[in-house]
Enzyme design. Structure first.
Site, PDB file in Angstrom:
ATOM      1  N   LYS A 309      34.806  31.629  45.046  1.00 52.06           N
ATOM      2  CA  LYS A 309      35.156  32.289  43.864  1.00 52.06           C
ATOM      3  C   LYS A 309      35.244  31.103  42.765  1.00 52.06           C
ATOM      4  O   LYS A 309      36.188  30.313  42.945  1.00 52.06           O
ATOM      5  CB  LYS A 309      36.568  33.081  43.954  1.00 52.06           C
ATOM      6  CG  LYS A 309      36.939  33.586  42.821  1.00 52.06           C
ATOM      7  CD  LYS A 309      38.217  34.345  43.001  1.00 52.06           C
ATOM      8  CE  LYS A 309      38.945  34.921  41.722  1.00 52.06           C
ATOM      9  NZ  LYS A 309      39.924  35.759  41.967  1.00 52.06           N
ATOM     10  N   GLU A 313      38.850  34.362  36.902  1.00 54.16           N
ATOM     11  CA  GLU A 313      40.359  34.392  36.814  1.00 54.16           C
ATOM     12  C   GLU A 313      41.232  33.124  36.969  1.00 54.16           C
ATOM     13  O   GLU A 313      42.045  33.042  38.031  1.00 54.16           O
ATOM     14  CB  GLU A 313      40.806  35.553  37.941  1.00 54.16           C
ATOM     15  CG  GLU A 313      40.165  36.858  37.817  1.00 54.16           C
ATOM     16  CD  GLU A 313      40.580  37.945  38.530  1.00 54.16           C
ATOM     17  OE1 GLU A 313      40.719  37.362  39.911  1.00 54.16           O
ATOM     18  OE2 GLU A 313      40.729  39.036  38.260  1.00 54.16           O
ATOM     19  N   ARG A 358      33.265  43.733  29.898  1.00 54.08           N
ATOM     20  CA  ARG A 358      33.489  42.837  31.009  1.00 54.08           C
ATOM     21  C   ARG A 358      32.464  43.532  32.180  1.00 54.08           C
ATOM     22  O   ARG A 358      31.934  42.910  33.133  1.00 54.08           O
ATOM     23  CB  ARG A 358      35.008  43.217  31.693  1.00 54.08           C
ATOM     24  CG  ARG A 358      35.040  42.791  33.271  1.00 54.08           C
ATOM     25  CD  ARG A 358      36.657  42.944  33.578  1.00 54.08           C
ATOM     26  NE  ARG A 358      36.672  42.933  34.980  1.00 54.08           N
ATOM     27  CZ  ARG A 358      37.855  43.111  35.449  1.00 54.08           C
ATOM     28  NH1 ARG A 358      38.875  43.519  34.978  1.00 54.08           N
ATOM     29  NH2 ARG A 358      37.872  43.053  36.880  1.00 54.08           N
ATOM     30  N   LYS A 382      30.545  42.738  44.109  1.00 55.60           N
ATOM     31  CA  LYS A 382      31.474  43.824  44.465  1.00 55.60           C
ATOM     32  C   LYS A 382      30.581  45.273  44.174  1.00 55.60           C
ATOM     33  O   LYS A 382      29.471  45.186  43.480  1.00 55.60           O
ATOM     34  CB  LYS A 382      32.497  43.761  43.465  1.00 55.60           C
ATOM     35  CG  LYS A 382      33.816  42.787  43.716  1.00 55.60           C
ATOM     36  CD  LYS A 382      34.934  42.858  42.990  1.00 55.60           C
ATOM     37  CE  LYS A 382      35.857  41.678  43.466  1.00 55.60           C
ATOM     38  NZ  LYS A 382      36.990  41.881  42.935  1.00 55.60           N
ATOM     39  N   ASP A 387      35.863  46.667  39.214  1.00 55.99           N
ATOM     40  CA  ASP A 387      36.725  46.084  40.234  1.00 55.99           C
ATOM     41  C   ASP A 387      37.610  47.028  41.191  1.00 55.99           C
ATOM     42  O   ASP A 387      38.406  47.211  41.177  1.00 55.99           O
ATOM     43  CB  ASP A 387      37.899  45.169  39.604  1.00 55.99           C
ATOM     44  CG  ASP A 387      38.980  44.343  40.605  1.00 55.99           C
ATOM     45  OD1 ASP A 387      38.389  44.394  41.700  1.00 55.99           O
ATOM     46  OD2 ASP A 387      39.711  43.975  39.924  1.00 55.99           O
ATOM     47  N   GLU A 409      30.119  43.460  48.565  1.00 51.34           N
ATOM     48  CA  GLU A 409      31.501  43.278  48.798  1.00 51.34           C
ATOM     49  C   GLU A 409      32.270  44.474  48.866  1.00 51.34           C
ATOM     50  O   GLU A 409      32.342  44.985  47.552  1.00 51.34           O
ATOM     51  CB  GLU A 409      32.305  42.030  47.666  1.00 51.34           C
ATOM     52  CG  GLU A 409      33.529  41.689  48.031  1.00 51.34           C
ATOM     53  CD  GLU A 409      34.283  40.722  47.538  1.00 51.34           C
ATOM     54  OE1 GLU A 409      33.661  39.590  47.288  1.00 51.34           O
ATOM     55  OE2 GLU A 409      35.374  40.646  46.840  1.00 51.34           O
ATOM     56  N   GLU A 415      43.953  48.059  47.161  1.00 49.12           N
ATOM     57  CA  GLU A 415      44.461  47.529  45.792  1.00 49.12           C
ATOM     58  C   GLU A 415      44.298  48.538  45.115  1.00 49.12           C
ATOM     59  O   GLU A 415      45.860  48.959  44.171  1.00 49.12           O
ATOM     60  CB  GLU A 415      43.585  46.391  45.301  1.00 49.12           C
ATOM     61  CG  GLU A 415      44.225  46.032  43.970  1.00 49.12           C
ATOM     62  CD  GLU A 415      43.465  44.612  43.619  1.00 49.12           C
ATOM     63  OE1 GLU A 415      42.393  44.059  44.171  1.00 49.12           O
ATOM     64  OE2 GLU A 415      43.638  44.160  42.485  1.00 49.12           O
ATOM     65  N   HIS A 543      40.574  51.898  35.759  1.00 44.81           N
ATOM     66  CA  HIS A 543      41.526  50.635  35.665  1.00 44.81           C
ATOM     67  C   HIS A 543      42.615  50.728  34.700  1.00 44.81           C
ATOM     68  O   HIS A 543      43.141  50.173  33.849  1.00 44.81           O
ATOM     69  CB  HIS A 543      40.661  49.475  35.248  1.00 44.81           C
ATOM     70  CG  HIS A 543      41.046  48.212  35.524  1.00 44.81           C
ATOM     71  ND1 HIS A 543      42.322  47.752  35.802  1.00 44.81           N
ATOM     72  CD2 HIS A 543      40.554  46.981  36.225  1.00 44.81           C
ATOM     73  CE1 HIS A 543      42.657  46.539  36.406  1.00 44.81           C
ATOM     74  NE2 HIS A 543      41.130  46.109  36.886  1.00 44.81           N
TER      75      HIS A 543
HETATM   76  O1  GCW Z   1      40.657  42.805  42.343  1.00 45.94           O
HETATM   77  C1  GCW Z   1      41.124  41.794  41.857  1.00 45.94           C
HETATM   78  C2  GCW Z   1      42.346  41.413  42.244  1.00 45.94           C
HETATM   79  C3  GCW Z   1      42.599  39.901  42.521  1.00 45.94           C
HETATM   80  C4  GCW Z   1      41.452  39.344  43.395  1.00 45.94           C
HETATM   81  C5  GCW Z   1      40.126  39.407  42.629  1.00 45.94           C
HETATM   82  C6  GCW Z   1      38.991  38.901  43.040  1.00 45.94           C
HETATM   83  C7  GCW Z   1      41.296  37.571  44.835  1.00 45.94           C
HETATM   84  O2  GCW Z   1      43.345  41.899  41.638  1.00 45.94           O
HETATM   85  O3  GCW Z   1      43.733  39.771  43.142  1.00 45.94           O
HETATM   86  O4  GCW Z   1      41.562  37.854  43.675  1.00 45.94           O
HETATM   87  O5  GCW Z   1      39.989  40.925  42.296  1.00 45.94           O
HETATM   88  O6  GCW Z   1      38.302  39.818  43.704  1.00 45.94           O
HETATM   89  O7  GCW Z   1      38.696  37.691  43.024  1.00 45.94           O
END
Ligand code: GCW
Length: 727
Positions: A309, A313, A358, A382, A387, A409, A415, A543
């Site tokens: 990664k 973030e 985004r 993803k 997300d 992914e 989550e 979200h």
């Molecule tokens: O879904 C978000 C999460 C983060 C995570 C990030 C990612 C590992 O809130 O906690 O960090 O994605 O996929 O990198």
């Protein structure tokens, strides 16, 4: 004071005592997963199996063959309640024959058609010969034999007939792996089932039985890789002190065909290498990664590779040095290539400096470099462009990079779907994504075809699932969370599988074959995904979770430093309406899809209502297909989600006779929490959105239990899944 304490103590103690009136240690606690073989009670089935299986021939060999022998002894021993003998070939009686194709005697190979059999694949087939009628499990490699053995045992667990077997199975995807977001201090990012099962302190000398059981469980569903550390990586994992521990895990996993991968922190050359820079074009940095790869392979010869990664973030990456993701990925790829290692470079990137939607950023970043990545790079994408939401359209990158291997992914940990507390059967979600049509090469260009490489003839393919495993007795917290791990493995093996069939397998292997149980519970599982969408994010909302920990609703949050971290960024509710306009009049994220997909989502007539507010900002009084206003429709959906949980509870109440006491109680309690939280979502969201719509709730909706202020005031600084801040 003391008296009070004693009173509290006795009531708590009594309460606990009543709750666990059967002690945990004397009952099945879910640890055995779907592999908790129990004796077959149906006499006809049992006798049929016993006469079909009178002995076993297992070829001799190394560690994997040994594991097969143990699994057969344990599995058949328990299921059939007999001690089957391991015999030589050629004797009398009906045998189970487990042997690689090249070692089978000629009179057997003659009856086998192995052309379609690939690496790790297997055949299970009946062969009649003088002496008996046999079941043969054969493969090209040892691991194929192990996978075939698990498949065979599953047939028995499901009471399937052992006649006319003609099973030929090969994995459709090469890398089928778990991603653990486990930190070295044993906390787990987005983990809700306890702490990390990796005990770094006692490794390498202490091998917890869990490591072995973990490998076995993964092998049983065909998972062949695991990245044991979080993508928010700590460079220490790459130091000799830790590599020795990783090696111990790799040694445990090897007989089960499970390869170890590590997350590589991009700034590792500085943090543990003493360099001044981590610039991917710097000669010293290049050399450092090369040496590091050589070192790792000298310790773990079959190491899988790196998962990265970067520039996401707050994680370091090539862009810190004005370089690109391409530079970064190729740097690591070159270091790993001499050892046949791969780089899984994540596409989950979005920047606070980029004001574009985004949902568009990853595509913009990666697609222009299609075809420039080294052969051993996979871009890990993803399932959706934001997300892991309860529902997202498929990620526009799928199908848009024909010259680069893209791997999937998924998130197995929940989550955004109620943590380990809600019963939500995820393979249904996974299936929806895999069966989505990208139209990149005309109709039928399914995401599954991108993932298995068939759309663009890719040599390297992969699927990753962010693990939901922790130290809880039953591994996954919620007893039904096991189905998500199981189902992920099955879909990684074959992304075209039906999630309903997977639920069927899992239920029969985990609980019982009783149709009175399997039928209703399967239905409950299949509907659970739509229920969570309804009570959290109906009609394409996304979200709107409370910030940071993502526990519960927080659609009002608008004060975080980065705009795209605020739920208001996603729902865009105002006096006129609600939703994110991603058409040409808005962010035009739709442009990133194939024209057919663009057209379908752009046109309000054809845009499925599941995605309405994902792609459109529509007025509160917009008419839905059923003639109701959007506002009413929203309330009805939220209510429906709550009602669906009530139905789940009603179904489960009928299941008491078929389930052990412990799991019956656990699921009952969890479903009740789910109901409470579903109502919380409905009430908080509808009250908040009402401040914009100014309309009455639809008559179908129950009145909220509290005022909006109450929901807004709730705070959860210690919600699980994130490291709490202590001040
Ligand atoms: O879904 C978000 C999460 C983060 C995570 C990030 C990612 C590992 O809130 O906690 O960090 O994605 O996929 O990198």
């Amino acid at each position: 004071m003391m008296k009070q304490f004693l009173k509290l103590y006795t009531t708590t103690f009594l309460g606990l005592f009543l709750l666990t009136s059967t002690p945990l240690f004397s009952m099945s606690n879910g640890y055995g997963l779907w592999l908790d073989y129990t004796k077959i009670k149906d006499k006809v089935v049992l006798e049929g199996y016993r006469s079909q299986l009178q002995g076993i021939y297992l070829e001799e060999g190394g560690a994997t063959l040994k594991v097969i022998g143990e699994e057969l002894t344990m599995g058949l021993g328990t299921l059939l309640d007999t001690n089957l003998k391991f015999n030589a070939l050629g004797g009398d009686g009906n045998m189970l024959i487990v042997s690689k194709y090249m070692n089978l005697p000629k009179n057997l190979t003659e009856k086998m058609e192995v052309d379609d059999l690939k690496k790790e694949g297997y055949i299970i087939k009946n062969v009649d010969m003088e002496g008996g009628s046999h079941v043969v499990i054969t493969a090209r490699d040892d691991i194929g034999l192990l996978y075939g053995t698990f498949h065979f045992l599953r047939l028995l667990q499901m009471h399937k007939p052992l006649k006319n077997l003609e099973i030929v199975e090969s994995p459709k995807v090469d890398i089928r792996m778990l991603n653990h977001w486990d930190n070295l201090d044993r906390t787990i990012e987005r983990g809700y089932s306890g702490f990390s099962i990796w005990n770094w302190q006692t490794l390498p000398d202490y091998i917890d039985q869990r490591y072995i059981d973990y490998a076995r469980a993964n092998a049983s569903v065909g998972i062949n890789g695991t990245a044991v550390t979080s993508v928010n990586a700590n460079a220490l994992i790459l130091t000799p002190h830790y590599l020795e521990k990783v090696k111990a895990l790799a040694d445990v996993f090897r007989p089960y065909g499970l390869k170890v991968y590590l997350t590589a922190r991009f700034s590792a050359p500085i943090e543990i290498g003493g360099l001044k820079t981590a610039d991917p074009l710097d000669a010293k940095v290049i050399q450092w990664w090369k040496n590091k790869a050589d070192e790792i392979y000298s310790i773990i010869p079959d190491f899988g590779g790196f998962l990265v990664k970067a520039n996401s973030e707050g994680q370091p990456g090539p862009q810190n040095y004005g370089r690109t993701h391409l530079d970064g990925a190729n740097l690591l790829a070159d270091a790993l290539a001499p050892h046949n290692g791969v780089v899984m470079w994540r596409a989950f990137v979005y920047s606070e400096h980029d004001p574009t939607d985004r949902a568009k950023q990853a595509y913009n970043e990666f697609v222009p470099d299609d075809g420039k990545y080294r052969e051993n790079v996979l871009i890990q994408v993803k399932n959706g462009p934001i997300d892991f939401q309860p529902r997202e359209p498929f990620h526009p990158m799928f199908g848009a990079m024909p010259n680069t291997p893209l791997m999937m992914e998924f998130q197995i940990t929940k989550e955004y779907l109620g943590f380990a507390t809600h019963l939500v059967y995820l393979p249904k979600l996974f299936e929806e994504v895999l069966k989505s049509d990208t139209y990149r090469k005309g109709k039928g260009s399914l995401v599954a075809k991108v993932i298995d490489g068939s759309l663009n003839h890719k040599k390297l393919t992969g699927m990753a699932g962010v693990s939901n495993i922790g130290t809880d007795f039953n591994w996954t917290g919620h007893p039904f969370g096991q189905a998500d791990w199981y189902g992920f493995g099955r879909l990684a093996w074959n992304p075209y599988m039906d999630s309903k069939d997977i639920a069927d397998e899992w239920l029969r292997c985990t609980f019982t074959n009783d149709e009175h149980f399997v039928g209703p519970v399967k239905k409950m599982m299949m509907e659970s995904r739509e229920a969570v969408v309804n009570y959290m994010d109906p009609l394409g909302l996304h979200h709107i979770f409370d910030t940071g920990h993502h526990y519960g609703p927080g659609p009002w949050v608008d004060n975080l430093s980065r705009p795209e971290w605020n739920p208001v960024y996603y729902h865009k509710a105002d006096s006129l309406g609600i939703g994110f306009d991603r058409t040409k009049t808005g962010s035009d994220a739709l442009f990133q899809y194939a024209p057919e997909v663009q057209k379908m989502f752009t046109d309000l007539e054809t845009c499925p209502e599941e995605y309405l507010l994902w792609f459109h900002h529509v007025p509160w009084d917009y008419r839905l297909k059923n003639g109701r206003t959007l506002w009413d429709g929203l309330g009805i959906k939220y209510q429906k989600g709550v009602d669906q949980v009530r139905e789940m509870i009603a179904t489960w109440e009928q299941m008491k006779p078929y389930v052990d006491d412990l799991r019956y109680k656990q699921v009952t309690m969890l479903l009740n929490i789910q109901l409470k939280e579903a109502k919380w979502w409905r009430d908080a969201c509808m009250l908040y959105f009402q401040t914009f719509s100014k309309m009455d709730f639809p008559k179908e909706m129950e009145a909220p239990e509290h005022a909006l202020e109450y929901y807004r005031s709730l705070q959860f600084p210690y919600a699980p899944g994130i490291r709490p801040s202590w001040n």
